[in-house]
Design a protein around this motif. Structure first.
Motif, PDB file in Angstrom:
ATOM      1  N   THR A  82       4.047   9.920  11.771  1.00 29.12           N
ATOM      2  CA  THR A  82       3.075  10.844  11.172  1.00 29.12           C
ATOM      3  C   THR A  82       3.671  11.687  10.047  1.00 29.12           C
ATOM      4  N   ALA A  83       5.000  11.781   9.979  1.00 35.27           N
ATOM      5  CA  ALA A  83       5.656  12.550   8.910  1.00 35.27           C
ATOM      6  C   ALA A  83       7.060  11.996   8.714  1.00 35.27           C
ATOM      7  N   PHE A  84       7.470  11.866   7.453  1.00 33.61           N
ATOM      8  CA  PHE A  84       8.806  11.347   7.120  1.00 33.61           C
ATOM      9  C   PHE A  84       9.235  12.066   5.856  1.00 33.61           C
ATOM     10  N   GLU A  85      10.168  13.030   6.032  1.00 30.10           N
ATOM     11  CA  GLU A  85      10.523  13.910   4.910  1.00 30.10           C
ATOM     12  C   GLU A  85      12.031  14.097   4.810  1.00 30.10           C
ATOM     13  N   THR A 102       0.853  -1.182   0.000  1.00 25.66           N
ATOM     14  CA  THR A 102       0.000   0.000   0.000  1.00 25.66           C
ATOM     15  C   THR A 102       0.890   1.234   0.000  1.00 25.66           C
ATOM     16  N   GLU A 103       0.279   2.403   0.065  1.00 22.46           N
ATOM     17  CA  GLU A 103       1.019   3.652   0.152  1.00 22.46           C
ATOM     18  C   GLU A 103       0.604   4.373   1.425  1.00 22.46           C
ATOM     19  N   TYR A 104       1.600   4.841   2.165  1.00 19.40           N
ATOM     20  CA  TYR A 104       1.335   5.552   3.421  1.00 19.40           C
ATOM     21  C   TYR A 104       2.321   6.711   3.517  1.00 19.40           C
ATOM     22  N   LEU A 105       1.827   7.904   3.813  1.00 17.05           N
ATOM     23  CA  LEU A 105       2.651   9.118   3.848  1.00 17.05           C
ATOM     24  C   LEU A 105       3.338   9.348   2.507  1.00 17.05           C
ATOM     25  N   GLY A 106       2.697   8.903   1.453  1.00 19.42           N
ATOM     26  CA  GLY A 106       3.283   9.073   0.130  1.00 19.42           C
ATOM     27  C   GLY A 106       4.432   8.135  -0.155  1.00 19.42           C
ATOM     28  N   ARG A 107       4.594   7.102   0.683  1.00 12.98           N
ATOM     29  CA  ARG A 107       5.700   6.156   0.526  1.00 12.98           C
ATOM     30  C   ARG A 107       5.140   4.754   0.314  1.00 12.98           C
ATOM     31  N   LYS A 108       5.826   3.956  -0.495  1.00  9.49           N
ATOM     32  CA  LYS A 108       5.397   2.590  -0.755  1.00  9.49           C
ATOM     33  C   LYS A 108       5.723   1.712   0.450  1.00  9.49           C
ATOM     34  N   VAL A 158      -8.076 -13.542  18.029  1.00  3.65           N
ATOM     35  CA  VAL A 158      -8.591 -12.544  18.966  1.00  3.65           C
ATOM     36  C   VAL A 158      -8.140 -11.147  18.549  1.00  3.65           C
ATOM     37  N   THR A 159      -6.890 -11.065  18.121  1.00  2.16           N
ATOM     38  CA  THR A 159      -6.303  -9.780  17.745  1.00  2.16           C
ATOM     39  C   THR A 159      -5.776  -9.826  16.315  1.00  2.16           C
ATOM     40  N   VAL A 160      -6.095  -8.795  15.555  1.00  5.23           N
ATOM     41  CA  VAL A 160      -5.533  -8.633  14.209  1.00  5.23           C
ATOM     42  C   VAL A 160      -4.521  -7.496  14.261  1.00  5.23           C
ATOM     43  N   GLN A 161      -3.256  -7.825  13.991  1.00 12.64           N
ATOM     44  CA  GLN A 161      -2.198  -6.820  14.009  1.00 12.64           C
ATOM     45  C   GLN A 161      -1.737  -6.529  12.584  1.00 12.64           C
ATOM     46  N   THR A 162      -1.704  -5.246  12.231  1.00  7.24           N
ATOM     47  CA  THR A 162      -1.299  -4.824  10.894  1.00  7.24           C
ATOM     48  C   THR A 162      -0.098  -3.893  11.012  1.00  7.24           C
ATOM     49  N   THR A 163       0.954  -4.213  10.274  1.00  5.96           N
ATOM     50  CA  THR A 163       2.189  -3.432  10.317  1.00  5.96           C
ATOM     51  C   THR A 163       2.547  -2.962   8.912  1.00  5.96           C
ATOM     52  N   TYR A 164       2.928  -1.691   8.812  1.00  4.80           N
ATOM     53  CA  TYR A 164       3.309  -1.087   7.533  1.00  4.80           C
ATOM     54  C   TYR A 164       4.809  -0.839   7.545  1.00  4.80           C
ATOM     55  N   LEU A 165       5.525  -1.513   6.644  1.00 10.60           N
ATOM     56  CA  LEU A 165       6.981  -1.385   6.557  1.00 10.60           C
ATOM     57  C   LEU A 165       7.355  -0.570   5.327  1.00 10.60           C
ATOM     58  N   ASP A 166       8.141   0.480   5.533  1.00 15.21           N
ATOM     59  CA  ASP A 166       8.594   1.304   4.421  1.00 15.21           C
ATOM     60  C   ASP A 166       9.505   0.480   3.522  1.00 15.21           C
ATOM     61  N   LYS A 167       9.168   0.395   2.231  1.00 12.76           N
ATOM     62  CA  LYS A 167       9.934  -0.440   1.309  1.00 12.76           C
ATOM     63  C   LYS A 167      11.378   0.020   1.155  1.00 12.76           C
ATOM     64  N   GLU A 168      11.588   1.339   1.161  1.00 11.88           N
ATOM     65  CA  GLU A 168      12.933   1.872   0.908  1.00 11.88           C
ATOM     66  C   GLU A 168      13.867   1.689   2.100  1.00 11.88           C
ATOM     67  N   THR A 169      13.363   1.943   3.306  1.00  8.38           N
ATOM     68  CA  THR A 169      14.239   1.967   4.482  1.00  8.38           C
ATOM     69  C   THR A 169      14.017   0.809   5.449  1.00  8.38           C
ATOM     70  N   GLY A 170      12.873   0.148   5.343  1.00  9.13           N
ATOM     71  CA  GLY A 170      12.602  -0.970   6.234  1.00  9.13           C
ATOM     72  C   GLY A 170      12.070  -0.591   7.601  1.00  9.13           C
ATOM     73  N   ILE A 171      11.905   0.712   7.881  1.00  5.46           N
ATOM     74  CA  ILE A 171      11.393   1.105   9.193  1.00  5.46           C
ATOM     75  C   ILE A 171       9.886   0.863   9.276  1.00  5.46           C
ATOM     76  N   ILE A 172       9.384   0.815  10.519  1.00  4.41           N
ATOM     77  CA  ILE A 172       7.951   0.623  10.734  1.00  4.41           C
ATOM     78  C   ILE A 172       7.278   1.991  10.698  1.00  4.41           C
ATOM     79  N   LEU A 173       6.426   2.212   9.707  1.00  2.04           N
ATOM     80  CA  LEU A 173       5.720   3.484   9.630  1.00  2.04           C
ATOM     81  C   LEU A 173       4.472   3.488  10.516  1.00  2.04           C
ATOM     82  N   LYS A 174       3.888   2.315  10.705  1.00  2.82           N
ATOM     83  CA  LYS A 174       2.708   2.248  11.563  1.00  2.82           C
ATOM     84  C   LYS A 174       2.451   0.799  11.945  1.00  2.82           C
TER      85      LYS A 174
END
Length: 442
Positions: A242-245, A190-196, A206-222
């Motif tokens: 909330t912002a990565f610039e 997906t795209e988040y903060l304008g980043r893939k 019981v719990t659904v956990q969703t993690t968004y990993l920045d493709k370029e840097t590998g950090i956890i965006l959310k």
């Protein structure tokens, strides 16, 4: 430091929570063996019918479904700004603390903003020929103080140093510490903060956990989780960027005016410490990274405890009348680790208040003692300083320059903490959660 007493007096609650493990059903040994045998037989049959070409295609597909390797420092460039929450409470936005790193020309400033309050710088990191210099900035009511630490000769590059700091490891940079998402299957993009981003979704039933990993840097965006129990749902957000610039940081962003700060330099003899207690805090606790062993008696029971603090993480190992408990607080959760049964009890923490740098919160209370002198305790003479903290009396007993005891009253309970050892720094391994243990989330 008064909070240490409160933490110790609350250890009994941790032991009672740990008892929940005893009532948790686990599969019997025979069931586990039968399941494993059945699975092995099924795998053999599948392997017999699978051609070599098909196997190659499966391996290739499996590799494509995992996050790629990356450098832990990839998120840092010469001009970087990243804003993030340690923990985000949707129902009460005013309690959320937004942190922002602004990095430019070998210098980084960490800013903090809570609710509608003014954004304030709290830490400065600067490259020098002698090593990385870290300056802690304290804002207590109308008073401002700056504690300049001695250069860290082992580190000269911010790009390598910042990913090791607690605020990064406990949030968006958690993957850089353990690379814990490396072997997990990507379930989407997906795209988040304008980043893939790669998306990793895990459903425990019981719990659904969703993690968004920045493709370029590998950090956890959310990272967010939704837990459903008894027809009710609760949503928790952590590792929330909330912002990565890049290219938006100015010289003004990394320049702090010290004209309104009382500046203390590490190693200066009592330069800005009007009391022995405050000087001791400056030496050991001001960086928010230290390890302490202590002993106390609470409600008739003797408790020995080892605690370690690193950024916004806390490790606590307690022994009380033969019972042992291990607790870790990080990423907005509390983990009670039961090594004998290889189980972990995971609960959400309302806030990280108990984990934050206690020195920064309480330093102003120790600038002036209400009483000092010599006192006798357990048949030995000690130098002491007495302070009034939130209307209650706290005494610090020293043997020379070494803190030995803290005496205080917390919520009507008298307590004495014996300091067995205190040292700077904390082993990062203490804050790791065993991956092969059964996780029970509440």
């Amino acid at each position: 430091m008064k909070k240490l007493l409160a933490i110790l007096l609350g250890v009994i609650i941790v032991f009672s929570l740990a008892s929940c493990f005893e009532d948790t059903e686990k599969p019997s040994g025979d069931e586990e063996v039968n399941n494993q045998t059945l699975q092995q037989e099924e795998n053999k049959e599948e392997n017999k019918t699978e051609s070599k070409d098909d196997k190659k295609q499966e391996d290739k597909k499996e590799d494509e479904g995992k996050p790629a390797e990356y450098a832990p420092t990839a998120w840092i460039k010469d001009n970087t700004s990243i804003s993030f929450y340690l923990l985000y409470n949707e129902n009460n936005p005013d309690v959320n603390q937004l942190l922002t790193f602004k990095i430019l020309d070998g210098k980084a400033v960490l800013y903090s903003k809570k609710g509608e309050e003014e954004e304030m710088p709290i830490t400065i990191y600067e490259e020098t020929d002698e090593g990385i210099v870290v300056t802690q900035l304290l804002h207590i009511y109308d008073s401002h103080a700056a504690i300049v630490n001695e250069p860290n000769a082992e580190h000269h590059d911010l790009a390598k140093y910042l990913p090791q700091t607690g605020n990064v490891m406990a949030t968006f940079g958690a993957r850089a510490e353990k690379d814990s998402y490396k072997d997990k299957e990507i379930t989407g993009t997906t795209e988040y903060l304008g980043r893939k981003c790669d998306v990793i979704e895990k459903d425990s039933g019981v719990t659904v956990q969703t993690t968004y990993l920045d493709k370029e840097t590998g950090i956890i965006l959310k990272s967010e989780s939704v837990t459903g129990i008894n027809d009710t749902e609760s949503r928790h957000i952590s590792c929330y960027v909330t912002a990565f610039e890049y290219g938006t940081v100015t010289e003004e962003d990394v320049t702090v005016d010290f004209s309104n700060y009382k500046v203390t330099y590490e190693g200066e003899e009592n330069s800005a410490s009007s009391t022995k207690t405050l000087s001791y805090f400056n030496d050991y606790l001001s960086g928010g990274e230290y390890t302490m062993e202590m002993k106390t008696t609470a409600e008739g029971m003797t408790v020995t405890m080892k605690t370690a603090f690193k950024g916004d993480m806390m490790y606590s190992e307690s022994n009380m009348d033969g019972m042992k408990s291990v607790m870790v607080m990080r990423d907005g959760y509390q983990y009670i680790i039961e090594n004998s049964s290889k189980m972990v009890l995971k609960t959400q923490v309302a806030d990280n208040g108990a984990v934050m740098d206690m020195f920064a919160e309480e330093a102003a209370n120790y600038e002036k003692a209400v009483a000092s002198g010599e006192t006798e305790y357990n048949g030995k003479s000690y130098d002491y300083e007495e302070f009034t903290v939130e209307g209650e009396t706290v005494q610090y007993l020293f043997d020379g320059d070494e803190l030995k005891f803290i005496k205080a009253t917390v919520e009507g309970e008298e307590g004495v903490v014996e300091i067995i050892s205190l040292e700077k720094g904390a082993d990062s391994k203490l804050f790791e959660i065993p991956e092969d243990y059964q996780m029970i989330a509440y």
